[in-house]
Design an enzyme around this catalytic site. Structure first.
Site, mmCIF file in Angstrom:
data_model
loop_
_atom_site.group_PDB
_atom_site.id
_atom_site.type_symbol
_atom_site.label_atom_id
_atom_site.label_comp_id
_atom_site.label_asym_id
_atom_site.label_seq_id
_atom_site.Cartn_x
_atom_site.Cartn_y
_atom_site.Cartn_z
ATOM 1 N N GLY A 7 -42.504 -53.271 -57.369
ATOM 2 C CA GLY A 7 -42.773 -53.166 -56.004
ATOM 3 C C GLY A 7 -44.031 -53.612 -55.489
ATOM 4 O O GLY A 7 -45.188 -53.492 -56.073
ATOM 5 N N ALA A 8 -43.902 -54.711 -54.799
ATOM 6 C CA ALA A 8 -44.887 -55.464 -54.416
ATOM 7 C C ALA A 8 -45.497 -55.455 -53.114
ATOM 8 O O ALA A 8 -46.148 -56.231 -52.226
ATOM 9 C CB ALA A 8 -44.590 -56.948 -54.539
ATOM 10 N N ALA A 10 -47.738 -52.770 -50.380
ATOM 11 C CA ALA A 10 -49.320 -52.832 -50.133
ATOM 12 C C ALA A 10 -49.971 -51.704 -51.418
ATOM 13 O O ALA A 10 -50.607 -52.255 -51.992
ATOM 14 C CB ALA A 10 -49.596 -51.813 -48.898
ATOM 15 N N ARG A 88 -43.925 -36.368 -47.028
ATOM 16 C CA ARG A 88 -43.345 -37.327 -48.410
ATOM 17 C C ARG A 88 -41.875 -36.757 -48.841
ATOM 18 O O ARG A 88 -41.080 -37.357 -49.370
ATOM 19 C CB ARG A 88 -44.305 -36.770 -49.545
ATOM 20 C CG ARG A 88 -45.720 -37.281 -49.335
ATOM 21 C CD ARG A 88 -46.762 -37.147 -50.520
ATOM 22 N NE ARG A 88 -48.221 -37.634 -50.332
ATOM 23 C CZ ARG A 88 -48.839 -36.861 -49.816
ATOM 24 N NH1 ARG A 88 -49.007 -35.841 -49.179
ATOM 25 N NH2 ARG A 88 -50.011 -37.295 -49.631
ATOM 26 N N VAL A 118 -45.479 -43.774 -58.719
ATOM 27 C CA VAL A 118 -46.113 -43.778 -57.555
ATOM 28 C C VAL A 118 -45.412 -43.205 -56.347
ATOM 29 O O VAL A 118 -45.714 -42.517 -55.275
ATOM 30 C CB VAL A 118 -46.893 -45.008 -57.084
ATOM 31 C CG1 VAL A 118 -47.641 -44.849 -56.082
ATOM 32 C CG2 VAL A 118 -47.827 -45.421 -58.430
ATOM 33 N N SER A 119 -43.916 -43.509 -56.397
ATOM 34 C CA SER A 119 -43.076 -43.485 -55.227
ATOM 35 C C SER A 119 -43.001 -41.886 -54.964
ATOM 36 O O SER A 119 -43.096 -40.774 -55.690
ATOM 37 C CB SER A 119 -41.873 -43.910 -55.927
ATOM 38 O OG SER A 119 -41.563 -45.032 -56.225
ATOM 39 N N ASN A 120 -42.934 -41.583 -53.639
ATOM 40 C CA ASN A 120 -42.633 -40.216 -53.048
ATOM 41 C C ASN A 120 -41.407 -39.965 -52.921
ATOM 42 O O ASN A 120 -40.322 -40.636 -52.490
ATOM 43 C CB ASN A 120 -43.533 -40.117 -51.731
ATOM 44 C CG ASN A 120 -44.878 -40.026 -52.049
ATOM 45 O OD1 ASN A 120 -45.190 -39.270 -52.899
ATOM 46 N ND2 ASN A 120 -45.947 -40.530 -51.310
ATOM 47 N N HIS A 175 -47.677 -32.662 -55.296
ATOM 48 C CA HIS A 175 -48.577 -33.728 -54.382
ATOM 49 C C HIS A 175 -47.674 -33.840 -52.951
ATOM 50 O O HIS A 175 -47.059 -34.753 -52.644
ATOM 51 C CB HIS A 175 -48.161 -35.356 -54.945
ATOM 52 C CG HIS A 175 -48.822 -36.202 -54.473
ATOM 53 N ND1 HIS A 175 -50.048 -36.484 -54.041
ATOM 54 C CD2 HIS A 175 -47.968 -37.303 -53.820
ATOM 55 C CE1 HIS A 175 -50.202 -37.479 -53.080
ATOM 56 N NE2 HIS A 175 -49.051 -38.354 -53.280
#
Length: 312
Positions: A7-8, A10, A88, A118-120, A175
């Site tokens: 995943g490029a 931000a 989220r 990291v993905s929600n 989270h």
């Protein structure tokens, strides 16, 4: 050392930039599904190396998982970011399929890697990755706690008028805006409990601001934050590749710890070369444990969506 960031966007690009600047890897792969996107980001970052003095080789690829072969650590940031007013949890339907596919493709070429999700919604995506990968639980980590704890320290520092670096403060639980638990009673400023220095009103203000820290930024900038999430992820990578044994709040699979099983939640752990090496018991009060149990119930409800969607 080889590290891959999937995943490029931000967050992924910021994470990769931090990894390169800290020279945490000899080779860093940036992968994205958009044609030429990761390649462009990688070239842009590489053109800063002469200015910043790092030697990490950054390579961008479009959907070429073969290029990720032999990665010791893989960061998954793939999926849609939040928009203003979005929770989220609302991302689960779209992002679950993406994260599952990424995990399966990564493991074809790096079967013994450590994965940072990291993905929600992070807790549910971490649980999905654990079940999909079949990797030992110590090699699957969720990033959210590192970010939430950094935000907690920021808001504490604003009330105390001190450096965030002088604070020890952790967030546990889910989270999410309603599921995270900033442990205000355990927070210290150079060993002094912050509860001795802040009024109850100030403490409540800090806790409330921390819980909606992500939503606050989404409202202001129109999408999910990226500087702190990228830096939080890179800090986890650093503790792993340098075997620093740092105490960092991470999303991990619980098997009786904090009274929960068959779930991934944020708790304080020691991070080293093998992933998380130990879960620390903070001896929660009855009230804190009740909050943690409530958080677990909410995350379980989200995890059930994976079952209902035949993703598990």
């Amino acid at each position: 050392m080889k590290i891959t960031v999937v995943g490029a966007g931000a967050v992924g690009a910021t994470c990769a930039d931090n990894i390169a600047r800290k020279e945490l890897a000899e080779e860093l792969i940036l992968l994205d599904i958009r044609e030429g996107f990761a390649e462009g980001k990688a070239i842009d970052m590489m053109q800063t190396s002469a200015l910043l003095g790092f030697d990490t080789k950054i390579k961008g690829v479009t959907n070429d998982y073969a290029a990720t072969a032999g990665s010791e650590v893989v960061v998954i940031t793939s999926g849609l970011p939040r928009k203003p007013g979005m929770t989220r949890e609302e991302l689960i339907g779209t992002n679950a399929g993406i994260v599952k596919s990424v995990t399966e493709n990564i493991l074809k070429y790096s079967p013994n890697t450590i994965i940072i999700v990291v993905s929600n919604p992070m807790d549910t995506m971490n649980y999905l990755t654990l079940k999909t990968s079949g990797l030992p639980k110590n090699r699957i980590l969720g990033m959210g706690g590192a970010l939430d704890s950094a935000r907690f320290k920021y808001y504490l520092s604003q009330e105390l008028g001190c450096s965030p670096a002088d604070l020890n403060a952790v967030v546990i639980g889910g989270h999410g805006d309603t599921t995270m638990i900033p442990l205000i009673n355990h927070a210290t400023w150079n060993s002094i409990p912050v509860t001795q220095l802040l009024s109850k009103e100030q403490q409540d203000k800090v806790v409330a601001a921390t819980m909606v820290g992500g939503a606050t930024l989404t409202k202001l900038i129109g999408t999910s934050a990226w500087y702190a999430p990228g830096a939080g992820t890179a800090a986890m990578v650093e503790s792993i590749v340098r075997d620093e044994k740092k105490l960092i709040s991470c999303g991990v699979a619980l098997d009786g710890e904090y009274g929960q099983k068959d779930i991934s939640l944020v708790v304080p752990v020691i991070l080293g070369k093998n992933g998380f090496e130990k879960i620390l018991d903070f001896k929660l009060s009855d009230a804190e444990q009740a909050e943690f149990n409530k958080s677990a119930d909410a995350v379980r409800n989200m995890n059930q969506v994976l079952v209902d969607s035949n993703l598990l």
